[in-house]
Design an enzyme around this catalytic site. Sequence first.
Site, mmCIF file in Angstrom:
data_model
loop_
_atom_site.group_PDB
_atom_site.id
_atom_site.type_symbol
_atom_site.label_atom_id
_atom_site.label_comp_id
_atom_site.label_asym_id
_atom_site.label_seq_id
_atom_site.Cartn_x
_atom_site.Cartn_y
_atom_site.Cartn_z
ATOM 1 N N LYS A 106 -7.855 32.342 -18.606
ATOM 2 C CA LYS A 106 -7.176 31.485 -18.521
ATOM 3 C C LYS A 106 -5.879 31.680 -19.064
ATOM 4 O O LYS A 106 -6.289 31.713 -20.624
ATOM 5 C CB LYS A 106 -8.241 29.845 -18.210
ATOM 6 C CG LYS A 106 -6.674 29.123 -17.654
ATOM 7 C CD LYS A 106 -7.303 29.120 -15.857
ATOM 8 C CE LYS A 106 -6.992 27.814 -15.245
ATOM 9 N NZ LYS A 106 -7.106 27.927 -13.851
ATOM 10 N N GLY A 218 -2.061 13.891 -5.880
ATOM 11 C CA GLY A 218 -1.964 15.866 -6.015
ATOM 12 C C GLY A 218 -0.931 15.898 -5.075
ATOM 13 O O GLY A 218 -1.759 15.898 -4.091
ATOM 14 N N GLY A 220 0.796 19.029 -5.207
ATOM 15 C CA GLY A 220 1.512 20.262 -5.473
ATOM 16 C C GLY A 220 0.621 20.964 -4.590
ATOM 17 O O GLY A 220 0.995 20.826 -2.980
ATOM 18 N N ASN A 221 0.823 22.339 -4.927
ATOM 19 C CA ASN A 221 1.081 23.658 -3.479
ATOM 20 C C ASN A 221 -0.833 22.852 -2.948
ATOM 21 O O ASN A 221 -0.429 23.031 -1.798
ATOM 22 C CB ASN A 221 1.080 24.284 -4.069
ATOM 23 C CG ASN A 221 0.165 25.822 -2.862
ATOM 24 O OD1 ASN A 221 -0.632 25.960 -2.858
ATOM 25 N ND2 ASN A 221 1.844 26.579 -2.557
ATOM 26 N N ALA A 222 -1.619 23.471 -3.081
ATOM 27 C CA ALA A 222 -2.557 22.254 -2.742
ATOM 28 C C ALA A 222 -3.006 21.307 -1.872
ATOM 29 O O ALA A 222 -3.099 21.103 -0.987
ATOM 30 C CB ALA A 222 -3.819 23.322 -4.211
ATOM 31 N N GLY A 223 -2.553 20.206 -2.305
ATOM 32 C CA GLY A 223 -2.446 18.941 -2.531
ATOM 33 C C GLY A 223 -1.855 19.257 -0.449
ATOM 34 O O GLY A 223 -2.729 18.184 0.593
#
Length: 416
Positions: A106, A218, A220-223
Amino acid sequence: MGEKRNSFEIAQQQLGVAAQVMGLDPTVHELLRWPMREYHVTLPVRMDDGSTQIFHGFRVQHNDALGPSKGGIRFHPDETIDTIRALASWMTWKCAVLGLPLGGGKGGVICNPKKLSAGELERLSRAYVRAVARFIGEDVDVPAPDVYTTPQIMGWMMDEYATMSGRSVPGMITGKPLPLGGSAGRHDSTARGGIYCIREAARHLGLELNGRSMAIQGCGNAGQYAAILGGELLGLKTVAISDSQGCVYNADGLDVAALGQHKRATGSVVGFAGGEDVPAADLLTLDVDVLMPAAIENQITADNAGQVKARIVAELANGPTTPEADEILYNRGVYVIPDFLCNAGGVTVSYFEQVQNAYRFYWSEEEVYRLLDERMTASFAAVAAAADKYQVPNRVAAYTVAVGRVAEACKLRGWV
């Protein structure tokens, strides 16, 4: 709310529970508690006004017994080395539980990308790669997008690495734009993998999902993709979704396409005409069938776990649930799909991208989705079997599967 827990201490505590359950050799346990390598870098970046600003960044390689390290790069103002250590270790377990020939890594930079111009963001991205170039590469450690980093940023980083090495190396980073060697299906892979897991959890529980409700923390992209795919693939209706500025709720279901347009236009879900604004903290305790934490760590804690009403908690974020909350949820019969299984779709398709880069042969979106479904379904089954075998929560079960694979690789290498 209680005091925020240190993410790396949580990761070590979770490993310790699994080690005890599976009777892990103490020497192996001690090895796996710590990153094998970590790098701290200082980045001077020329700003648009002609001044130079100093940024600080990290790259952590937790364990590479199964293969090269793999893990995203985060740009966040509150980034810490302990968060990166925790995320790197979770990446080790994520790759292992999916059966990928990769280890955990990471990276991160302490910055606020929202306050940087496109030019400043590009110069920062290139500066980071220059600082860590000796420690990354397709056979060493392969970065990817994470919080507040994008395919464009991956493209800049790939180009800087190519400039330094004097050759094209598309496989040194994943999550790239398609014209630069990105994979079809990567854009929604994290959310899609999570939706596949929810489908398998529902089958395991004998729960019909069509028409059921979901709340997503959330946006964002994933949410956003989770809201879209939850409806398309499972018939779930998203009744609430939040971001860093607030939460919007509609008991009859939100129009997720219109909400996405509102978010892009205004920068927040707040004020969306198709729902009512409610306090963001209320989302986690709404009366819904599926709760999806898709934001940041330490969101479900001992303070609010007793009020969670969802039947399934699908952790699309990394580390959203503390160990104390885990125990409460388990005792209350809430079915938790742990983060390093639920959100592993992203790293799985990143692995597919590495394979395609190596062969210079690219797959169709349908093929990527088919292979992703196979991996997620098989991994869910392995974790469910371990939970039944040891009679433990799903997170502990996922650890036993992943740790067992990494421990075996460490022993076969002669490290322990």
